[in-house]
Every structure is written in C-alpha cells, then in structure tokens.
Design a protein around this motif. Sequence first.
Motif, mmCIF file in Angstrom:
data_model
loop_
_atom_site.group_PDB
_atom_site.id
_atom_site.type_symbol
_atom_site.label_atom_id
_atom_site.label_comp_id
_atom_site.label_asym_id
_atom_site.label_seq_id
_atom_site.Cartn_x
_atom_site.Cartn_y
_atom_site.Cartn_z
ATOM 1 N N LEU A 127 0.827 -1.207 0.000
ATOM 2 C CA LEU A 127 0.000 0.000 0.000
ATOM 3 C C LEU A 127 0.861 1.256 0.000
ATOM 4 O O LEU A 127 0.509 2.269 -0.622
ATOM 5 C CB LEU A 127 -0.923 -0.010 1.226
ATOM 6 N N ALA A 370 -5.158 0.964 -9.918
ATOM 7 C CA ALA A 370 -6.000 1.707 -8.976
ATOM 8 C C ALA A 370 -6.216 3.140 -9.444
ATOM 9 O O ALA A 370 -5.397 3.716 -10.163
ATOM 10 C CB ALA A 370 -5.365 1.707 -7.582
ATOM 11 N N CYS A 420 -8.065 -2.333 6.557
ATOM 12 C CA CYS A 420 -7.847 -2.751 5.172
ATOM 13 C C CYS A 420 -9.130 -2.636 4.351
ATOM 14 O O CYS A 420 -9.086 -2.250 3.169
ATOM 15 C CB CYS A 420 -7.327 -4.187 5.125
ATOM 16 N N LEU A 424 -9.575 -0.383 0.980
ATOM 17 C CA LEU A 424 -10.060 -0.931 -0.285
ATOM 18 C C LEU A 424 -11.249 -0.132 -0.808
ATOM 19 O O LEU A 424 -11.334 0.184 -2.001
ATOM 20 C CB LEU A 424 -10.444 -2.399 -0.098
ATOM 21 N N THR A 428 -11.006 2.069 -4.372
ATOM 22 C CA THR A 428 -11.873 1.673 -5.484
ATOM 23 C C THR A 428 -13.013 2.648 -5.720
ATOM 24 O O THR A 428 -13.670 2.581 -6.753
ATOM 25 C CB THR A 428 -12.448 0.269 -5.231
#
Length: 494
Positions: A127, A370, A420, A424, A428
Amino acid sequence: MSLTAVLVVVVAAVLIGAFGIRVSRTTSDFYVASRTVSPLWNASAIGGEYLSAASFLGIAGLILSFGVDMLWLPVGWTGGYLVLLVLVSAPLRRSGAYTLPDFAEARLESMTVRRTASVLVVLIGWLYLMPQFQSAGLVLRTITGAPVWVGGLLVAVVVAVNVLSGGMRSITFVQAFQYWLKLTALAVPLVFLLMAWKADGAPGVSAADAATWQVPLAGAKEYGLYSTYSLILATFLGTMGLPHVLVRFYTNPDGRAARRTTLVVLSLLGAFYLLPAVYGWLGRLYTPNLARTDTVVLTLPAQMIGGTLGDLLTALVTAGAFAAFLSTSSGLTVSVAGVIAQDLLKGSVRSFRIATLMAVAVPLGLALWARALPVADVVGLAFAVAASSFCPLLVLGIWWRRLTTTGALAGLFVGGGLACAAVLATITGAPSGFTAALLAQPAAWTVPIAFVVMVAVSFLTPHRVPPGVARTMVRLHTPEDLDLDRGDWRPRSS
C-alpha cells in the motif's frame, strides 16, 4: 534538463548501491546490515526512506488545496517518532529479531500470530509502495510527456537492482545520500522562490482565502474536525507500525544507539518538514488553480522565476522527487522482501532476491490499476492500517505481560481487517458524505477497536499467556550495560 537530473539520480543510486556488494556477504548483511550502523548514518537513512513522495510532493499539494489543516501531516509524521522513542525503539532492538513477524513470534510464541503479522507487513508495504510508483509516473509525465507507467517501471527496476545487489547494507548507503539530496533539492530552490516573492512585493493570500484556507478547522475540507483528529491519531501511532521504519532499529548495535538514532531522526525530519509547507503557501499565491496539486513543487520554479535559472531549479526539485521515490521504495522493498523470504521461502540470500522481485511487482501492478488519489492521502491510509494493527501489538506486547496469543490474533484480525476494508473502499471509490470520511480516515475508530479487542480477549483467555513471557519481558527491558546474552533470536520456522 529535468530528464538529465532524473538520470543522474538513477545512476548515482545504482553506483552507490553497487558499493554495497563489496561489503554484503552474509545473511545478516542483507537483512539488518549486521547490526553495525551508527546513529547518525542510520538516522540519515531513516530520513531518506521515511520522506517519501507524500512528504516531498504530497504535503505541498494538500496544503495548496485545503490549507493549514494539512499541516497536521508533517506534525504527525514527525511526532510519531516521539511515541516510537518512548515506547518502542530500545525494547524492540533488544528483542534481537530481524522483522516484525520475528518479534510477534518471539513475544507470543505462536506461528499463527507470526503468519498474520507477515500478511499485514506485506499489505502495508504494498500500500505504501503503490503511491511511490504512481508519483514517479506523474513526475516523468510532467517533465517529458511519457506515459504514466514509464516512471513507475523505472523506479521499480532501479530499486530491484539495488536491493538485489546488497540488501540492507547497500540500501543504507543509498538512503543516507538521498536524504541530504532531498533536503538540498527543496531548500536551494526555496531560497530563490522567496527572493522572487519578495521582489514581487511579498503578496499574501486574499481576505476571502484567509477566512477558510488559513484558519484551522474552518471548513476547507468536508468533515474537517473528524478527519483532522483521525489523521493525527493515524500519524502519531502509525509510525511505530511501519515495517520499513522498524527494521531500521534492528540495524543499530544496541538499544542505546536505537534511542540516539530516534533523537537524530526527529531533528532531521523537523528540518525537512519546514520546507513543503512554504511551497504549498507559495502555490496558493501563484498556482491556485493547478489541475494536479501534487505537482506544485515541480511547477513553482518555472512559474515564479522562469528562464534558465527556473529550468535549473526545476531539474533540482525533480531530482529530489526521484530520490524520494527511490529511497522510500528501497526501504519498503527490503522490509517486504525480508518477510516474504523468511516466511514463504527458505530465508537464504537467494530467497531474499526472489522475494525482492515479488515485493516490487505487485504494487507496480496496483499503481497502474487503482484510481489516482492524492499521494499523501494514500500514504495516510497505510499509516491507518499500521496504527490499527501493529501499534496495539507492539505497545501491549512490550509493556503488558498479560497479552495472550488469542487476544493478539483477535486484535490483528479485527483492527487490521477493518482498516484494510476501509482502504479498499477508498481506493476503489468510496461513497459520499460522512461514510466516505470514515473510510478515508479510519484510524479514529479502528485503533480504539483494535486495542479494546486485544485487551478484552486477553482477559477472557488467561490460559493463553505464552509460557515464556517472563523471560521475554526480561530480555526486552534489561539495560544494555548488564551482562546478558543478546544473540539474535531466530524463528522456529528457519
């Protein structure tokens, strides 16, 4: 000219890293530089790897956009070392471990805890690596017009070559050099920018701007009060859970040297973080409508000065930006590769080199896939995950002997899992409103939950206290001047 500066930085990094081949011979050299790094040298290397793209480019961009609220980023990133100094640095060095999973297994005497910690180390590292590659692509596109993927690939290749060459000892040389390069690359142009600002009549922001942009928590960012306090919590507590930071304290000869290293780091970071804030302020005056605010540091010399001098200063800050990508990516790659090599492969030098390729390939793919977020925001998410998982494990593991294996596992799963999931959702495409703020800055609720779960489950499972906890606590807290065998602890799996 800027492209030439990038090439010079890349070649210098490769040549300095190649020097590490001559002095890297053992497994200990590759993982922790044989624990012989002096405090000043180690602090320079920590500054080199800690001052990432978020520090060099992202802070100025966020200050340009949102004002003084974003000053909490450099304050928190520096202040986190105070917490690290007081609670973690010396006991962690005394543990004799190589990595965070090593410490987790030594303290909790559980391979399950070790594997869980290993997964979190890799996730945090990936990350953190992702915005380094994204920013490298952004910078190279800004100066040459090349596709975004080219810059990320260039940084990934150079980092892999350096790490494959000499491991931690090689990277220490590179990162120490790159800290001073980054400091110079911001400080020298800033002198000329301030002279140009003075010659322009020393303008200030408008009264309308001052009503929001210069006033803390004045509403420049939606749900600013919550976001600010959550950011403070993440940065203060997340530093101690960053694997590429903690692995540096394993390279000190002893706990006393680890504490001295931390004090020097505070001075070096404090000197550096004075600079990006001024760039953000100047950007508000001269480039308030910049499309991608992360590029304000690169844009100001040409905008305010121009001509040959402007081009030279732009080349210098571009070189500093690439030094930021390379140094931080190198430290992260070493820490992630160390965990993969020990926990998934055989732990040898050859395994470390294979793991290095795995460590850079995945985040490079994520950087291309991403959606692009402000680099400092993505790094802030990595801090939130670290604060929600390793901070409770380290604080309770070092200072509370009643922490149980089950409690540690529950806290890692709940705190790390929730953080986490928030990351995410944010990467997204998070929903709007207060839910988006909760997900974009999750530390305010994930960190307390992780601590509460670890403590509560430990009280409910007193029979799961590791049998060797008394011996481990003595090892962590015995002063160095006592005659105690401090040979490296090695995991049972190796």
